[in-house]
Every structure is written in C-alpha cells, then in structure tokens.
Design a protein around this motif. Sequence first.
Motif, PDB file in Angstrom:
ATOM      1  N   SER A 190       0.831  -1.204   0.000  1.00 62.93           N
ATOM      2  CA  SER A 190       0.000   0.000   0.000  1.00 62.93           C
ATOM      3  C   SER A 190       0.867   1.257   0.000  1.00 62.93           C
ATOM      4  O   SER A 190       0.556   2.232  -0.696  1.00 62.93           O
ATOM      5  CB  SER A 190      -0.922   0.010   1.219  1.00 62.93           C
ATOM      6  OG  SER A 190      -1.874  -1.024   1.159  1.00 62.93           O
ATOM      7  N   SER A 193       2.321   1.622  -3.462  1.00 63.79           N
ATOM      8  CA  SER A 193       1.265   2.006  -4.401  1.00 63.79           C
ATOM      9  C   SER A 193       0.897   3.474  -4.244  1.00 63.79           C
ATOM     10  O   SER A 193       0.614   4.165  -5.236  1.00 63.79           O
ATOM     11  CB  SER A 193       0.029   1.127  -4.195  1.00 63.79           C
ATOM     12  OG  SER A 193       0.308  -0.220  -4.544  1.00 63.79           O
ATOM     13  N   LYS A 224      -9.095  -0.149 -11.793  1.00 62.47           N
ATOM     14  CA  LYS A 224     -10.038   0.043 -10.695  1.00 62.47           C
ATOM     15  C   LYS A 224     -11.269  -0.825 -10.879  1.00 62.47           C
ATOM     16  O   LYS A 224     -11.748  -1.470  -9.932  1.00 62.47           O
ATOM     17  CB  LYS A 224     -10.431   1.518 -10.610  1.00 62.47           C
ATOM     18  CG  LYS A 224     -11.363   1.848  -9.455  1.00 62.47           C
ATOM     19  CD  LYS A 224     -11.666   3.352  -9.414  1.00 62.47           C
ATOM     20  CE  LYS A 224     -12.602   3.682  -8.262  1.00 62.47           C
ATOM     21  NZ  LYS A 224     -12.907   5.136  -8.217  1.00 62.47           N
ATOM     22  N   ASN A 298      -3.773  -2.325  -2.007  1.00 58.33           N
ATOM     23  CA  ASN A 298      -4.645  -1.167  -2.007  1.00 58.33           C
ATOM     24  C   ASN A 298      -5.260  -0.788  -0.660  1.00 58.33           C
ATOM     25  O   ASN A 298      -5.719   0.346  -0.513  1.00 58.33           O
ATOM     26  CB  ASN A 298      -5.786  -1.394  -3.005  1.00 58.33           C
ATOM     27  CG  ASN A 298      -5.286  -1.551  -4.427  1.00 58.33           C
ATOM     28  OD1 ASN A 298      -4.976  -0.587  -5.098  1.00 58.33           O
ATOM     29  ND2 ASN A 298      -5.199  -2.799  -4.884  1.00 58.33           N
TER      30      ASN A 298
END
Length: 362
Positions: A190, A193, A224, A298
């Motif tokens: 995360s 990202s 997405k 994510n």
Amino acid sequence: MAAAAAALMLSSCSSLSYYSQAAQGQLELLTDSRPIDDWLADPSTNSKLRHRLEAARQIRRYAIQELKLPDNGSYTNFTNIKRPYVLWNVVATPELSLKPMQWCFPVAGCVNYRGYYSKQDAQAYAKELRKQGHDVEVGGVSAYSTLGWFSDPLVSTFINYPDAELARLIFHELAHQVVYVPGDSKFNESFASAVEQAGVEGWLERFGNPAMSEAFERYSARKKDFMALLVRYRGELEKNYASDRSVDEKRATKTRLFIALKDDYQVLKANWGGYAGYDRFFAEPLSNAHLASIATYNDFVPAFRALLRKERTWPAFYKAVNRIAQLDKSDRHRVLQKLAAPAPTAPLVVQRTMGEANVMGK
C-alpha cells in the motif's frame, strides 16, 4: 509487483534446489545486465529500445530529484532476457479458504508467495501443492525489488510499457527501498502504491501530454474496475466459506461463483471495448489463490495518501512512514485505519496509545 522476491535467496531454505535456483536466477539477471550508456552507445541497439531506455533514464531522474527516492545503482543497467517474465510466483490457499500459505525468510519476512525463475519449476511446485489439496495459482512477474541489496536492472519484461506505466513501476519498486517491514505485505504494498500514484500524477503534470494522460486514465480506470470485480467476488467467497453450509454445498457455491466471475469479466471487457489486458488472470482455472492477495496492494493507500497531504513534502512523508513502521503490526494498522477514516463533523476526543501519539507527532 512482487516486492523482495529475489531476497528469498538470502534465506537458509530447507530446499537446497530452491535456494540454488533463486541464487542462480538473480546472479544471471545481474551478470547479463549492461549500463544504459553502453546500450545507447552501441550502434546495434534498435531505435525502439534506445527510446525506451532514454525514457526510463528520465523517469529515474525524476524519481530521485522530485520524489526523493534512492539514488543508487537501481535502474542504471538494462537486462535483455529470453522469457516473458522475470520470475513466476506460486500462491496457494486451502480448498475452502482465502487465507494464503506463507513462506518466511530473513530480509523479506513472511510473504504469501514463493518465487521461481523457471516457469517449469514453479509449475512443478504448484503440482505438489495441488496434490496436497490446495488451490494454487502460478503468476508471471514482470519486475520486483531486492530492497537495495542489489542494483535492480531495467528488464526487457517491462521496458516496453507505455511511459506512464513504466514510471508507475519504477516509482513503486524504488519505494520499497525506502520503507519495508518484513512480514507486512499490506503495509509495504500500500505504501509503494501510494508513492507510485502520487508520483505518476506529478510526473504527468511535468512531462505528459493530453494523449498520455488520457491513456493512463483509461489504464487506471480499467484497473479500478477489475479490482472492484475481484473484491466483490472475494467477498462472496468469504461469506460462502464462513457459512454453516456443508462442505459439498460450499464447493458447489465456489464453482458457481467462479463461473459468474468469468462471465462478469466478459461484460466488463466488452465495456472496455474489448481490452484484453487482464485475460492472463484467467489463463489457469480460477481458484481461491487468484483472489488471496488482491487487497494487499490497495487497503492502506488512502491512509498513505492522507499522510502525504498532511506532511506536504516527500522527506517528511517518508520520515512519518518510518515512524509508523516501527510500531508493532496491530498498532501500525490501527494508525493507518485512523488516517484513512473520514474527518469527524464534530469535535472528537480520541485517546491514543503512547506509540500512536509518537507516530502522529503529538
């Protein structure tokens, strides 16, 4: 991208053959690399590769100067390998669970995959795991980070990515060299990202054009949409496995859900105008292993983006992330969950632990 896959070779693996293939694979990747300047000076280097190497060099320079990412030997060399992926990861879960198996190593800590530089070796190990009743996925990996232990080269497996996607990858992998917590993939991925997202936004503002920005927006929107599809079916599978149904009923529901996932993907693909970039996800029969780690990259991105806005500069952001990294895992995740939470509409008194107060600078 799979972070620290090559660092697996630093462990005292129980399997000598696994240790040997990891060491040999990393060694070949490094010894076959040549400095970018050598490739550009070589008259036999074709014009397409020359352009891609120049683009990568500019992206790396931006990463160092603007994002304050490490300035070391990483991405100063290029390796042309004769295979579609640099390595293959094996992921495995129980038949009726989405909890992935873990393999633990020094440096990398515990990770949810086992990397092989040979697809044949990866498939052989996957076969062993399937015989034990596990769900297994073998997935190709285009790039990884060795966390600064080696000078990671540019590789032919990703050098031809469009500029914005190449920038995303380089920013992500260099971010792993800034902060990496062994055994906490959700935190690590995360964070990287979040760096890649904010980094690409700034890079496009500086070097992009409307066509590049539009192409990357399409790429991001498709990603997405695809992740949302997988998360939805992961949730349905989790409900199935946690239910009071019999084992046979759970198996039947599992089969039905994977068929529905494939059907819904075809609808999504049609909405994208036939874009087939995610077809390789379905190259093997779908299993729990395909969905085991989809949230890893994510879950905490909103928290890290909020922290970056709060700290305002990249060096201050990295310092704050490092402070969070020093906490134990439960406190670390609790801090990130609070960072991602919407601001309250009325004054709210929150009691923090001493560790959290230090992290938040209070």
